[in-house]
Design a protein around this motif. Structure first.
Motif, PDB file in Angstrom:
ATOM      1  N   LYS A  10      24.781  93.145  -9.303  1.00 31.28           N
ATOM      2  CA  LYS A  10      26.056  92.458  -9.524  1.00 31.28           C
ATOM      3  C   LYS A  10      26.899  92.536  -8.261  1.00 31.28           C
ATOM      4  CE  LYS A  10      30.192  92.944 -12.432  1.00 31.28           C
ATOM      5  NZ  LYS A  10      30.648  91.564 -12.359  1.00 31.28           N
ATOM      6  N   ARG A 149      22.065  85.310 -10.612  1.00 28.36           N
ATOM      7  CA  ARG A 149      21.372  84.141 -10.089  1.00 28.36           C
ATOM      8  C   ARG A 149      19.960  84.453  -9.611  1.00 28.36           C
ATOM      9  NH1 ARG A 149      23.649  81.982  -5.456  1.00 28.36           N
ATOM     10  NH2 ARG A 149      25.180  83.603  -5.136  1.00 28.36           N
ATOM     11  N   ARG A 152      16.758  82.768 -11.315  1.00 33.67           N
ATOM     12  CA  ARG A 152      16.647  81.348 -10.996  1.00 33.67           C
ATOM     13  C   ARG A 152      16.243  81.167  -9.534  1.00 33.67           C
ATOM     14  NH1 ARG A 152      21.777  78.557 -12.427  1.00 33.67           N
ATOM     15  NH2 ARG A 152      21.017  78.317 -14.553  1.00 33.67           N
ATOM     16  N   VAL A 156      12.725  79.526  -9.010  1.00 28.59           N
ATOM     17  CA  VAL A 156      12.999  78.134  -8.733  1.00 28.59           C
ATOM     18  C   VAL A 156      11.748  77.448  -8.219  1.00 28.59           C
ATOM     19  CG1 VAL A 156      13.685  78.197  -6.322  1.00 28.59           C
ATOM     20  CG2 VAL A 156      14.887  76.726  -7.933  1.00 28.59           C
TER      21      VAL A 156
END
Lengths: 324, 490
Positions: A10, A149, A152, A156
């Motif tokens: 984080k 994130r 992803r 991706v």
């Protein structure tokens, strides 16, 4: 042990610091590591007190026993131009593409292409071998995007592989994904002993598992020493104030009577924090992952502090698991 | 430092305790900001992990309880925040928050990037075209959240909320971007891309080629789409082209709305709050943001400095506290030696025997001399009131394994000596004072760079916020924080 170690966490948990300390820790005994950043923040340069990193691997620190840490700030645009050059010998046509905004399109807008380029470059460094057939880097450590994130970002490639169904980007994405999903890779998450980062860590691990990405360790960062245990503090909050005042006086503190209340209040806050930290430790223990703890560095992290943290990580055997 | 100065708009700016050092930075009066009817938008920005979202929510609660009709737009997907406002899950529609005191209203919503994008498409294209766009694979990836989409959609949503004019005040927190600046950059980037020459070329090479002057571009285009086709695969490029064709009518709209929202942010009705913690990285980002806002003519209201530590015992320095703690340690070591002697041959004792067989440790002569005869007498009193198994606590901290193992730990817990306890309190205080000093240094560096920025310091809470009361407590601290930190610049 995993050759590609991805460090996420984080915001505000110090993932860049942990990534750098890990790169130092894994570079002992003549080993060579590469520390890469992908978000264009120049966090590594700030940490090591060096000039802004160019798009070039350069030595940034030495580790005990002749080890070396290299660093690289991966830039998506440059990576794409390199890539085009490598496969298509584009030359000046690359500049024309740039002028038209095609490079900008590919690196900022086209879904996932940017991320494939960034992870692709890191994976290339993981696989690179010298003339003798030895790996150029024993480990590549990536200072990755934050927990929210990272799945992803890493996954991706799947997305792109689905979207670009043929062609080199497709193939590249598939190749990158093979590295990322193999035991060669470990994704670590950095947290603090606070509720929100711990919750985010738990969520992040679930997401990584769902995407079949290999989860490594949890790094608990900025751990503060417990100067007084909770039971002692409970006692303090009880009826011993008079005694405390007397003892303060005896210890040479003047005007102790007025100090007792704020000191006990601070202790109560500390007790509350210790209690919350214990709860969070229990949550982390429930995740069933290897855990390493790093102490809080009060006065800002510099190179000396990084070495201390690296020593601490070596002691705890961090980053050594995986790829058994 | 009192909450009831709230009504007087400028009072806190000049306020400062009589015995506190004048701090170079001036105070930010958050209540005056929240009460100002001309302020319609407050944007909380800053780097990740500094408490932007919590600040936004706390400001929302406070503004609502001061009578305004407020909506908080959060980007943070943390469910915890929604729960703290008594809502199970926030979504893309403003939900009324219950339990707000007074006449004001609080609504809260969380940005759903994809939903917002979809709605924008639906609102600006006819049904058939909208369907084509929504089903396009390229659109689906784009809207699911790649570089810039979240920032763009945050702006889009902000523009929509403002246009509805239903709220007195919109409080928005910014996405957890790579850097704080993405929030300002990304919408323009996406806007200019969607409007850009590249996408027009992609979309309609024939149209461009029809104009003689654009011949060169057309050549470039076919080469480029050839290359991109090879690179990405033909299907991907066709998806993009279809998407772009379908979006064609909306391009002007996207760009002009991005521009309009940008202007809205520059308008006097908007106030930016930069949020940071008193740590190097966070304040560096904050400084960066302050400079950028100035460069963009965006109105900065001030800096919210979260999680600041102070001490009401700041009169006692870290060094003094540590010295005093050491004095007590010295006394204790002597005690302990004496205590061990009392245990005889130091064979691991039976706990029961230890508890009953312990003799009072004689007061160490050093401690007595150090603090004078009177306090020495006091100490005698203290030890007499102690439980007799004081030595067990000492033994528990001693390295001898046998001794420790033999102890009943539950028993040992109760028996911390007053010296240990007091030394612990002093060490805690020393640590606190070191934190205060460090934070002040970091803060001073920021102030030296940007003396013009008004600051409110929010005192650190030991735990997390879970409910409206927690948010109210933060709100109180936001309002109080414009006075200098209690510890001054010691």
């Amino acid at each position: 042990m995993s050759r590609f170690q991805v460090v996420s966490g984080k915001g505000g948990t110090g993932k860049t610091t942990v990534a750098a300390a890990l790169a130092l820790a894994l570079a002992t005994e003549g080993r060579r590591t590469l520390l890469v950043e992908v978000e264009g923040r120049q966090g590594i340069a700030q940490l090591f007190g060096s000039d802004a990193l160019p798009y070039e691997e350069r030595k940034i620190a030495v580790a005990p026993g002749g080890g070396e840490v290299y660093a690289l700030a991966i830039d998506a645009e440059r990576a794409l131009l390199d890539y085009l050059q490598m496969f298509y010998k584009l030359g000046s046509a690359g500049r024309a593409l740039k002028k038209l905004g095609a490079i900008d399109f590919a690196t900022t807008i086209a879904p996932g292409v940017r991320d494939v380029l960034l992870t692709g470059k890191a994976c290339e460094a993981v696989r690179r071998k010298d003339k003798q057939g030895r790996f150029v880097y024993d480990h590549v450590i990536m200072d990755a995007p934050p927990t929210g994130r990272v799945t992803r970002f890493l996954n991706v490639n799947d997305e792109v592989a689905g979207l670009a169904k043929i062609g080199p980007i497709h193939n590249q994405a598939q190749a990158v994904m093979r590295v990322l999903k193999s035991p060669q890779t470990a994704v670590h998450l950095v947290t603090l002993l606070e509720e929100m980062p711990v919750q985010e860590t738990a969520d992040g691990i679930a997401e990584l598992h769902a995407a079949e990405l290999p989860v490594g360790s949890v790094f608990v960062n900025m751990v503060r020493p417990h100067l007084l245990d909770e039971d002692a503090l409970r006692t303090a909050a009880g009826g011993r104030r008079k005694e405390i005042a007397k003892t303060l006086t005896r210890a040479g503190v003047t005007g102790s009577a007025a100090l007792v209340r704020p000191l006990v209040a601070q202790a109560a806050e500390h007790a509350e924090r210790v209690g919350l930290e214990r709860e969070q430790r229990a949550v982390l223990a429930g995740l069933g992952l290897p855990t390493a703890e790093l102490p809080l560095i009060g006065d800002g992290v510099d190179l000396a502090a990084l070495h201390d943290l690296a020593t601490e990580l070596r002691k705890q055997g961090a980053g050594e698991e995986g790829d058994t | 430092m009192s909450a009831d100065t709230a009504g007087t708009a400028s009072a806190t700016v000049t306020e400062g305790g009589p015995d506190t050092d004048p701090v170079a930075e001036a105070g930010l009066d958050t209540d005056a900001l929240l009460d100002d009817p001309d302020i319609r938008i407050v944007v909380c920005c800053g780097s990740g992990g500094v408490g932007k979202t919590t600040t936004a929510a706390a400001l929302g609660v406070r503004a609502a309880e001061r009578g305004r009709k407020v909506v908080v737009l959060t980007i943070d997907p943390a469910r915890r925040l929604a729960q703290s406002m008594g809502i199970d899950q926030l979504d893309n529609v403003p939900r009324r928050v219950d339990g707000i005191d007074g006449d004001g209203e609080l609504h809260a919503m969380m940005l759903d990037m994809k939903r917002t994008f979809d709605e924008t498409v639906e609102a600006h294209a006819d049904a058939e075209r909208a369907k084509a766009i929504l089903e396009n694979p390229f659109y689906q990836s784009l809207s699911a959240g790649f570089a810039g989409t979240q920032e763009y959609m945050a702006m889009e949503k902000l523009g929509q909320l403002r246009a509805r004019d239903e709220w007195d005040l919109i409080i928005v927190d910014t996405p957890p971007s790579r850097s704080a600046l993405d929030f300002l950059d990304a919408p323009k980037r996406l806007g200019s891309f969607l409007d850009g020459k590249f996408i027009r070329l992609l979309m309609a090479p024939a149209k461009v080629g029809g104009r003689a002057g654009m011949k060169f571009l057309n050549v470039g285009m076919s080469m480029m789409s050839g290359t991109l086709g090879k690179l990405l695969g033909g299907q991907f490029l066709r998806d993009v082209q279809t998407f772009v064709a379908a979006m064609d009518t909306m391009f002007g709209g996207f760009r002009s709305r991005a521009d309009a929202t940008y202007k809205l942010l520059q308008a006097p009705g908007t106030a930016f709050l930069v949020v940071a913690t008193p740590e190097q990285d966070a304040l560096r980002e904050a400084a960066y943001f302050v400079e950028r806002l100035a460069a963009e003519d965006m109105p900065l209201a001030g800096l919210v400095l979260n999680r600041v530590h102070g001490s009401e015992a700041s009169r006692l320095s870290a060094e003094q506290a540590l010295t005093a703690a050491e004095n007590l340690d010295d006394a204790r070591i002597v005690d302990q030696r004496a205590g061990k002697a009392g245990l005889g041959d130091r064979v691991a004792p039976d706990p029961a025997v230890t508890a009953s067989g312990t003799t009072e440790p004689p007061l160490s002569p050093e401690a007595g001399q150090a603090s004078g005869p009177q306090t020495s007498a006091e100490h005698q009193d203290t030890t007499e009131t102690e439980p007799p198994h004081e030595n067990i606590a000492h033994a528990a901290t001693a390295p001898e394994g046998d001794t420790v193992d033999a102890l009943d730990t539950a028993d040992a817990i109760d028996v911390i000596s007053i010296e240990e306890l007091t030394a612990g309190l002093l060490r805690l205080h020393a640590e606190r004072m070191q934190v205060v000093a460090r934070e002040n240094r970091t803060r001073d560096r920021f102030t030296a760079l940007h003396p013009e920025v008004l600051v409110t310091a929010v005192e650190a809470l030991p735990g997390d916020v879970h409910d409206l009361d927690g948010l109210r407590a933060i709100g109180d601290r936001l309002a109080d924080g414009s006075a200098p930190a209690p510890a001054g610049a010691a």
